[in-house]
Design a protein around this motif. Structure first.
Motif, PDB file in Angstrom:
ATOM      1  N   GLU A  98       0.838  -1.199   0.000  1.00 19.39           N
ATOM      2  CA  GLU A  98       0.000   0.000   0.000  1.00 19.39           C
ATOM      3  C   GLU A  98       0.874   1.251   0.000  1.00 19.39           C
ATOM      4  OE1 GLU A  98      -3.027  -0.590  -0.431  1.00 19.39           O
ATOM      5  OE2 GLU A  98      -3.503  -2.508   0.498  1.00 19.39           O
ATOM      6  N   TYR A  99       0.234   2.411   0.044  1.00 24.38           N
ATOM      7  CA  TYR A  99       0.969   3.665   0.167  1.00 24.38           C
ATOM      8  C   TYR A  99       1.527   3.812   1.579  1.00 24.38           C
ATOM      9  CZ  TYR A  99       0.188   6.305  -4.159  1.00 24.38           C
ATOM     10  OH  TYR A  99       0.239   6.756  -5.451  1.00 24.38           O
ATOM     11  N   ALA A 100       2.789   4.202   1.682  1.00 20.58           N
ATOM     12  CA  ALA A 100       3.410   4.521   2.968  1.00 20.58           C
ATOM     13  C   ALA A 100       3.940   5.946   2.894  1.00 20.58           C
ATOM     14  CB  ALA A 100       4.540   3.554   3.274  1.00 20.58           C
ATOM     15  N   HIS A 101       3.769   6.690   3.998  1.00 21.52           N
ATOM     16  CA  HIS A 101       4.137   8.104   4.012  1.00 21.52           C
ATOM     17  C   HIS A 101       5.054   8.440   5.177  1.00 21.52           C
ATOM     18  CE1 HIS A 101       0.335   8.145   1.684  1.00 21.52           C
ATOM     19  NE2 HIS A 101       0.937   9.104   1.007  1.00 21.52           N
ATOM     20  N   LEU A 102       5.931   9.398   4.939  1.00 23.04           N
ATOM     21  CA  LEU A 102       6.792   9.963   5.972  1.00 23.04           C
ATOM     22  C   LEU A 102       6.432  11.438   6.097  1.00 23.04           C
ATOM     23  CD1 LEU A 102       9.233   9.271   7.830  1.00 23.04           C
ATOM     24  CD2 LEU A 102      10.717  10.057   5.974  1.00 23.04           C
ATOM     25  N   THR A 103       6.020  11.873   7.279  1.00 20.77           N
ATOM     26  CA  THR A 103       5.501  13.232   7.446  1.00 20.77           C
ATOM     27  C   THR A 103       6.128  13.930   8.641  1.00 20.77           C
ATOM     28  OG1 THR A 103       3.662  12.482   8.843  1.00 20.77           O
ATOM     29  CG2 THR A 103       3.273  12.544   6.480  1.00 20.77           C
ATOM     30  N   LEU A 104       5.966  15.238   8.664  1.00 24.98           N
ATOM     31  CA  LEU A 104       6.389  16.049   9.806  1.00 24.98           C
ATOM     32  C   LEU A 104       5.430  17.225   9.956  1.00 24.98           C
ATOM     33  CD1 LEU A 104       7.765  18.482   8.097  1.00 24.98           C
ATOM     34  CD2 LEU A 104       9.854  17.156   8.318  1.00 24.98           C
ATOM     35  N   VAL A 105       5.620  18.007  11.009  1.00 23.53           N
ATOM     36  CA  VAL A 105       4.746  19.154  11.289  1.00 23.53           C
ATOM     37  C   VAL A 105       5.432  20.442  10.874  1.00 23.53           C
ATOM     38  CG1 VAL A 105       3.578  20.500  13.074  1.00 23.53           C
ATOM     39  CG2 VAL A 105       3.587  18.020  13.206  1.00 23.53           C
ATOM     40  N   GLN A 106       4.678  21.293  10.192  1.00 19.83           N
ATOM     41  CA  GLN A 106       5.154  22.633   9.862  1.00 19.83           C
ATOM     42  C   GLN A 106       4.011  23.609  10.076  1.00 19.83           C
ATOM     43  OE1 GLN A 106       5.792  23.868   5.713  1.00 19.83           O
ATOM     44  NE2 GLN A 106       7.821  24.588   6.312  1.00 19.83           N
ATOM     45  N   ARG A 107       4.194  24.546  10.978  1.00 14.10           N
ATOM     46  CA  ARG A 107       3.199  25.581  11.264  1.00 14.10           C
ATOM     47  C   ARG A 107       1.824  24.984  11.568  1.00 14.10           C
ATOM     48  NH1 ARG A 107       4.442  30.517   6.960  1.00 14.10           N
ATOM     49  NH2 ARG A 107       6.593  30.919   7.638  1.00 14.10           N
ATOM     50  N   GLY A 108       1.796  23.948  12.373  1.00 18.79           N
ATOM     51  CA  GLY A 108       0.537  23.363  12.800  1.00 18.79           C
ATOM     52  C   GLY A 108      -0.158  22.506  11.771  1.00 18.79           C
ATOM     53  N   GLU A 164       0.373  19.150   8.720  1.00 17.25           N
ATOM     54  CA  GLU A 164       1.148  17.971   8.366  1.00 17.25           C
ATOM     55  C   GLU A 164       1.678  18.108   6.953  1.00 17.25           C
ATOM     56  OE1 GLU A 164       0.347  13.163   7.740  1.00 17.25           O
ATOM     57  OE2 GLU A 164      -1.281  14.511   8.330  1.00 17.25           O
ATOM     58  N   VAL A 165       2.981  17.877   6.789  1.00 17.07           N
ATOM     59  CA  VAL A 165       3.624  17.962   5.479  1.00 17.07           C
ATOM     60  C   VAL A 165       4.248  16.605   5.155  1.00 17.07           C
ATOM     61  CG1 VAL A 165       5.440  19.053   4.111  1.00 17.07           C
ATOM     62  CG2 VAL A 165       4.106  20.421   5.729  1.00 17.07           C
ATOM     63  N   THR A 166       3.939  16.068   3.985  1.00 13.29           N
ATOM     64  CA  THR A 166       4.517  14.812   3.535  1.00 13.29           C
ATOM     65  C   THR A 166       5.843  15.086   2.843  1.00 13.29           C
ATOM     66  OG1 THR A 166       2.346  13.784   3.229  1.00 13.29           O
ATOM     67  CG2 THR A 166       4.193  12.787   2.060  1.00 13.29           C
ATOM     68  N   ILE A 167       6.923  14.512   3.374  1.00 13.22           N
ATOM     69  CA  ILE A 167       8.235  14.733   2.760  1.00 13.22           C
ATOM     70  C   ILE A 167       8.660  13.552   1.899  1.00 13.22           C
ATOM     71  CG2 ILE A 167       8.994  16.315   4.559  1.00 13.22           C
ATOM     72  CD1 ILE A 167      10.718  14.026   5.667  1.00 13.22           C
ATOM     73  N   TYR A 168       7.963  12.417   2.062  1.00 17.01           N
ATOM     74  CA  TYR A 168       8.269  11.275   1.204  1.00 17.01           C
ATOM     75  C   TYR A 168       7.102  10.298   1.234  1.00 17.01           C
ATOM     76  CZ  TYR A 168      10.657   7.310  -0.931  1.00 17.01           C
ATOM     77  OH  TYR A 168      10.996   6.287  -1.771  1.00 17.01           O
ATOM     78  N   GLU A 169       6.849   9.673   0.096  1.00 15.90           N
ATOM     79  CA  GLU A 169       5.850   8.618   0.028  1.00 15.90           C
ATOM     80  C   GLU A 169       6.348   7.514  -0.882  1.00 15.90           C
ATOM     81  OE1 GLU A 169       2.349  10.456  -1.547  1.00 15.90           O
ATOM     82  OE2 GLU A 169       2.966  10.164  -3.623  1.00 15.90           O
ATOM     83  N   SER A 170       5.930   6.290  -0.593  1.00 17.13           N
ATOM     84  CA  SER A 170       6.329   5.145  -1.395  1.00 17.13           C
ATOM     85  C   SER A 170       5.077   4.353  -1.752  1.00 17.13           C
ATOM     86  CB  SER A 170       7.308   4.264  -0.614  1.00 17.13           C
ATOM     87  OG  SER A 170       7.819   3.230  -1.428  1.00 17.13           O
ATOM     88  N   ARG A 171       4.983   3.940  -2.989  1.00 16.69           N
ATOM     89  CA  ARG A 171       3.782   3.290  -3.503  1.00 16.69           C
ATOM     90  C   ARG A 171       3.972   1.790  -3.606  1.00 16.69           C
ATOM     91  NH1 ARG A 171       0.987   1.861  -8.192  1.00 16.69           N
ATOM     92  NH2 ARG A 171      -1.159   2.655  -8.301  1.00 16.69           N
ATOM     93  N   HIS A 209      -5.737  16.667  12.716  1.00 15.30           N
ATOM     94  CA  HIS A 209      -6.690  15.937  13.565  1.00 15.30           C
ATOM     95  C   HIS A 209      -7.455  14.833  12.858  1.00 15.30           C
ATOM     96  CE1 HIS A 209      -9.235  18.937  11.600  1.00 15.30           C
ATOM     97  NE2 HIS A 209     -10.273  18.176  11.870  1.00 15.30           N
ATOM     98  N   TYR A 210      -7.383  14.760  11.524  1.00 16.28           N
ATOM     99  CA  TYR A 210      -8.168  13.722  10.860  1.00 16.28           C
ATOM    100  C   TYR A 210      -7.328  12.668  10.127  1.00 16.28           C
ATOM    101  CZ  TYR A 210      -7.956  17.205   6.996  1.00 16.28           C
ATOM    102  OH  TYR A 210      -7.555  18.121   6.061  1.00 16.28           O
ATOM    103  N   SER A 211      -6.027  12.730  10.213  1.00 15.18           N
ATOM    104  CA  SER A 211      -5.193  11.693   9.603  1.00 15.18           C
ATOM    105  C   SER A 211      -4.497  10.887  10.695  1.00 15.18           C
ATOM    106  CB  SER A 211      -4.142  12.307   8.670  1.00 15.18           C
ATOM    107  OG  SER A 211      -3.148  12.982   9.410  1.00 15.18           O
ATOM    108  N   ALA A 212      -4.118   9.659  10.372  1.00 15.17           N
ATOM    109  CA  ALA A 212      -3.449   8.815  11.364  1.00 15.17           C
ATOM    110  C   ALA A 212      -2.089   9.390  11.744  1.00 15.17           C
ATOM    111  CB  ALA A 212      -3.295   7.404  10.816  1.00 15.17           C
ATOM    112  N   SER A 213      -1.310   9.792  10.743  1.00 14.63           N
ATOM    113  CA  SER A 213       0.002  10.361  11.047  1.00 14.63           C
ATOM    114  C   SER A 213      -0.135  11.695  11.771  1.00 14.63           C
ATOM    115  CB  SER A 213       0.816  10.529   9.765  1.00 14.63           C
ATOM    116  OG  SER A 213       0.080  11.237   8.783  1.00 14.63           O
ATOM    117  N   GLY A 214      -1.151  12.490  11.403  1.00 15.91           N
ATOM    118  CA  GLY A 214      -1.367  13.770  12.071  1.00 15.91           C
ATOM    119  C   GLY A 214      -1.711  13.595  13.537  1.00 15.91           C
TER     120      GLY A 214
END
Length: 267
Positions: A104-114, A116-123, A144-149
């Motif tokens: 499935e899709y996998a994502h790597l994220t971080l927080v910027q100014r409150g 969520e920003v995705t910096i990498y994804e793999s399909r 508040h509505y995403s799992a990573s968030g």
């Protein structure tokens, strides 16, 4: 200075702020005209045209007839930013492995100014909804509505969470989105206890995801990793135990990579 005097506010360069707002408008509206941009910023055509010409000359914008779009210079800049991010360097291969194992899709994220920003994804091989994932990557998302968030939010103290909510609100994406603060705080406490977060059709109907926080070498949260899949495939034990275990393992591996990188630099 008397006791009643307020400290000086940090100085700002207005022209830089204006240029930044123009770029943001071009990104948000997608191919706007000069008139569209002026209407958004409530500024004269002469002033905005000068900014547009300068941004075009510097490669930040491109003109196609009467409309504008972001320039290719942002491609090289964004690559430089991502390549210099420790989280990306520590997490890229692990996210690739997670996508391969889950398909499935996998994502790597971080927080910027409150947000969520995705910096990498793999399909992964079976991943779907590519257009949706592209849009998500282009625009910072609510937490508040995403799992990573939610995984990221769970690592902040209550005061930090309230500050983010005061600024960003609790926008409702679907009928499952958490829009009540008390419910969100209770959910964040559950996430802290079990080590991962879930998104059960809270961001988009028909999609689920599992996310886990990533802690930096200082012990504070520095990002999150997640897997997103259709509800038809992310269900039962796969949703409750199998994928959460893989996501938490991946987060731990990325934390180890971060720690090892620091150790290697100190040698």
């Amino acid at each position: 200075m008397s006791g009643d005097d307020a400290p000086d506010e940090p100085r700002r360069i207005k022209s830089v702020q204006t240029a930044s707002r123009i770029v943001s408008v071009v990104q948000r509206l997608s191919n706007p005209t000069l008139g569209d941009i002026c209407a958004e910023l409530d500024a004269s055509k002469g002033t905005i045209h000068t900014y547009l010409a300068t941004l075009e000359e510097e490669g930040f914008l491109m003109r196609d007839g009467q409309s504008y779009r972001l320039g290719l210079r942002f491609v090289t800049l964004s690559e430089s930013v991502r390549n210099e991010t420790q989280l990306y360097r520590a997490g890229k291969e692990e996210v690739d492995a997670l996508a391969a194992r889950t398909h499935e899709y996998a994502h790597l994220t971080l927080v910027q100014r409150g947000r969520e920003v995705t910096i990498y994804e793999s399909r992964g091989d079976d991943a779907v909804a590519t257009d949706y994932h592209l849009r998500m990557r282009e625009t910072p998302q609510h937490l508040h509505y995403s799992a990573s968030g939610k995984a990221l939010l769970s690592q902040f103290d209550d005061e930090q969470v309230r500050s983010i909510l005061d600024s960003e609100g609790l926008a409702e994406q679907t009928a499952n989105t958490i829009t009540d603060r008390d419910e969100l705080f209770a959910t964040l406490e559950q996430i802290r206890e079990r080590g991962y977060a879930v998104n059960d059709e809270e961001e988009i109907r028909g999609m689920r995801s599992v996310g886990a926080p990533i802690r930096g070498v200082d012990g504070g949260v520095c990002g999150a990793v997640s897997v997103t899949a259709p509800t038809s495939r992310l269900t039962g034990d796969r949703f409750k135990t199998e994928v959460p275990k893989l996501v938490v393992e991946t987060a731990n591996l990325i934390e180890l990579n971060l720690e090892t990188a620091v150790y290697d630099r100190r040698r």
